[in-house]
Design a protein around this motif. Structure first.
Motif, PDB file in Angstrom:
ATOM      1  N   GLU A 127       0.985  -1.229   0.127  1.00 26.00           N
ATOM      2  CA  GLU A 127       0.098  -0.241  -0.128  1.00 26.00           C
ATOM      3  C   GLU A 127       0.627   0.932   0.221  1.00 26.00           C
ATOM      4  O   GLU A 127       1.852   1.217  -0.118  1.00 26.00           O
ATOM      5  N   THR A 128       0.507   2.279  -0.368  1.00 26.67           N
ATOM      6  CA  THR A 128       0.802   3.328  -0.137  1.00 26.67           C
ATOM      7  C   THR A 128       1.182   4.607   0.992  1.00 26.67           C
ATOM      8  O   THR A 128       0.596   3.725   2.318  1.00 26.67           O
ATOM      9  N   THR A 129       2.227   4.481   1.130  1.00 29.46           N
ATOM     10  CA  THR A 129       2.207   5.174   2.560  1.00 29.46           C
ATOM     11  C   THR A 129       1.601   6.113   3.467  1.00 29.46           C
ATOM     12  O   THR A 129       1.232   5.394   4.928  1.00 29.46           O
ATOM     13  N   GLU A 130       0.786   6.900   2.852  1.00 33.13           N
ATOM     14  CA  GLU A 130      -0.284   7.527   3.590  1.00 33.13           C
ATOM     15  C   GLU A 130      -1.299   6.539   4.547  1.00 33.13           C
ATOM     16  O   GLU A 130      -1.784   6.887   4.940  1.00 33.13           O
ATOM     17  N   ASN A 131      -1.930   5.066   2.856  1.00 32.49           N
ATOM     18  CA  ASN A 131      -2.541   4.081   3.885  1.00 32.49           C
ATOM     19  C   ASN A 131      -1.891   3.024   5.090  1.00 32.49           C
ATOM     20  O   ASN A 131      -2.255   2.977   5.959  1.00 32.49           O
ATOM     21  N   ILE A 132      -1.237   3.081   4.825  1.00 29.28           N
ATOM     22  CA  ILE A 132      -0.120   3.072   5.939  1.00 29.28           C
ATOM     23  C   ILE A 132       0.058   2.975   7.547  1.00 29.28           C
ATOM     24  O   ILE A 132      -0.421   2.256   8.605  1.00 29.28           O
ATOM     25  N   VAL A 133       0.073   4.151   7.149  1.00 25.85           N
ATOM     26  CA  VAL A 133       0.004   5.033   8.543  1.00 25.85           C
ATOM     27  C   VAL A 133      -1.145   5.208   9.265  1.00 25.85           C
ATOM     28  O   VAL A 133      -1.265   4.930  10.414  1.00 25.85           O
ATOM     29  N   GLN A 140      -5.146  -1.746  12.485  1.00 25.26           N
ATOM     30  CA  GLN A 140      -5.381  -2.882  11.025  1.00 25.26           C
ATOM     31  C   GLN A 140      -4.251  -2.376  11.016  1.00 25.26           C
ATOM     32  O   GLN A 140      -4.060  -3.810  10.077  1.00 25.26           O
ATOM     33  N   LEU A 141      -2.998  -2.626  11.706  1.00 27.68           N
ATOM     34  CA  LEU A 141      -1.426  -2.787  10.655  1.00 27.68           C
ATOM     35  C   LEU A 141      -0.551  -2.907  12.112  1.00 27.68           C
ATOM     36  O   LEU A 141      -0.700  -1.867  12.883  1.00 27.68           O
ATOM     37  N   ASP A 142      -0.059  -3.575  12.281  1.00 30.64           N
ATOM     38  CA  ASP A 142       1.241  -3.744  13.278  1.00 30.64           C
ATOM     39  C   ASP A 142       2.567  -3.380  12.993  1.00 30.64           C
ATOM     40  O   ASP A 142       3.184  -2.066  13.957  1.00 30.64           O
ATOM     41  N   MET A 143       2.742  -2.954  11.455  1.00 28.93           N
ATOM     42  CA  MET A 143       4.016  -2.654  11.070  1.00 28.93           C
ATOM     43  C   MET A 143       3.467  -1.942  10.209  1.00 28.93           C
ATOM     44  O   MET A 143       2.752  -2.559   9.274  1.00 28.93           O
ATOM     45  N   GLY A 144       5.031  -1.350   9.140  1.00 26.70           N
ATOM     46  CA  GLY A 144       5.305  -1.064   7.811  1.00 26.70           C
ATOM     47  C   GLY A 144       6.826  -0.760   7.708  1.00 26.70           C
ATOM     48  O   GLY A 144       6.931  -0.292   8.937  1.00 26.70           O
TER      49      GLY A 144
END
Length: 316
Positions: A127-133, A140-144
């Motif tokens: 995914e894009t940086t914005e979505n990951i953050v 919804q995510l542990d890490m990026g």
């Protein structure tokens, strides 16, 4: 009010569907809906606009769901603390990774994970940086794994490596006559870029010191794929900038069209990001070890001051 009810409203907010939320929570939709109704009655507030498709939270719902996420996260932290004290590795972790990194390190990460972390399930989303953050903030995510520094409140950055940029030219481009190029040789005049939303695009624009668009008369081409841009340059005209690991994946016959920069060299910092309160420290260290075994050792640390130009991911 129960923890289960809080998990149900978080699931509906995440999936924006009572049906998908019930499937995620492994309960029937009537059961999930009934529990949410009970919570609404107890709070004397409607949490969701059920007439809107997809379902969306009301103004009161957004505030309550935000607090519910904090409560559920805090309960999860208790289990993480106990696991860390027992030196246990968690059974599952979710990770977002940006498209200009994923193809070049993810296959090797998955291969090494089987021997270093065989007991851990790794769920990966490109995914894009914005979505990951945003997904990390909403638990919804542990890490990026992405380009930093982000300088975002509430997030912690764990630097991994420092990746130089290189230039890839069409075979007839005049700059190929140089053995190495300078930063002053680069402009956006005939450069191909990723579409808006990709941090690598912003980094390149920052490096060039311009906010304009590429000049390709009669053509508007947008893509999120570095491989596609390489093909366009090779078959058409102009040039593009690539991260080093992407350039090293090119076929041998195309590597003759790569030029490295004279110092100071543009470079991007790649890091693991987590929430500040993320407690699975041992797991992050193991994943960091895997990544550092994959990338060349020369990328593990920054060069001497003045040898590189760190490029921010944002178009500031």
């Amino acid at each position: 009010m129960t923890l289960l009810q809080l998990e149900y409203i978080i699931a509906v907010d995440t999936h924006r569907s009572f049906t998908e939320a019930s499937e995620h929570c492994f309960v029937t939709q009537p059961t999930l809906s009934m529990q949410i109704r009970k919570l609404e009655e107890e709070l004397d507030a409607q949490l969701f606009d059920r007439n809107h498709k997809p379902v969306r939270p009301t103004e009161a719902g957004r505030l309550i769901i935000g607090q519910a996420r904090k409560v559920v996260n805090a309960m999860g932290r208790l289990n993480e603390i106990v696991g860390e004290l027992r030196n246990e590795i968690p059974g599952e972790i979710s990770c977002g990774i940006i498209p200009t990194i994923a193809p070049y390190i993810l296959p090797s990460i998955l291969q090494k994970k089987n021997s270093i972390l065989p007991e851990v399930r790794l769920d990966v989303a490109e995914e894009t940086t914005e979505n990951i953050v945003n997904r990390i903030r909403h638990d919804q995510l542990d890490m990026g794994i992405l380009a930093t520094p982000l300088e975002e409140d509430g997030l912690r950055e764990h630097p991994l490596y420092y990746e130089p940029f290189v230039a890839f030219f069409h075979q007839d481009h005049p700059l190929l006559a140089k053995k190495r190029i300078k930063s002053t040789d680069i402009s956006l005049d005939d450069m191909w870029l990723l579409t808006d939303g990709h941090c690598f695009r912003d980094q390149v624009i920052n490096f060039c010191g311009l906010g304009g668009k590429t000049a390709h008369p009669g053509l508007n081409y947008t893509t999120g794929s570095l491989d596609s841009i390489v093909r366009v340059v090779h078959k058409s005209s102009g040039y593009t900038l690539l991260p080093l690991l992407a350039a090293e994946e090119l076929p041998e016959q195309l590597k003759t069209q790569i030029r490295h920069f004279e110092p100071p060299i543009p470079v991007r910092e790649i890091s693991i990001i987590t929430r500040e309160d993320f407690l699975k420290v041992k797991l992050i260290e193991k994943i960091k070890k895997i990544v550092l075994e994959i990338v060349p050792e020369k990328l593990h640390s920054e060069d001497d001051e003045g040898e590189r130009i760190p490029i921010l991911h944002k178009n500031d």
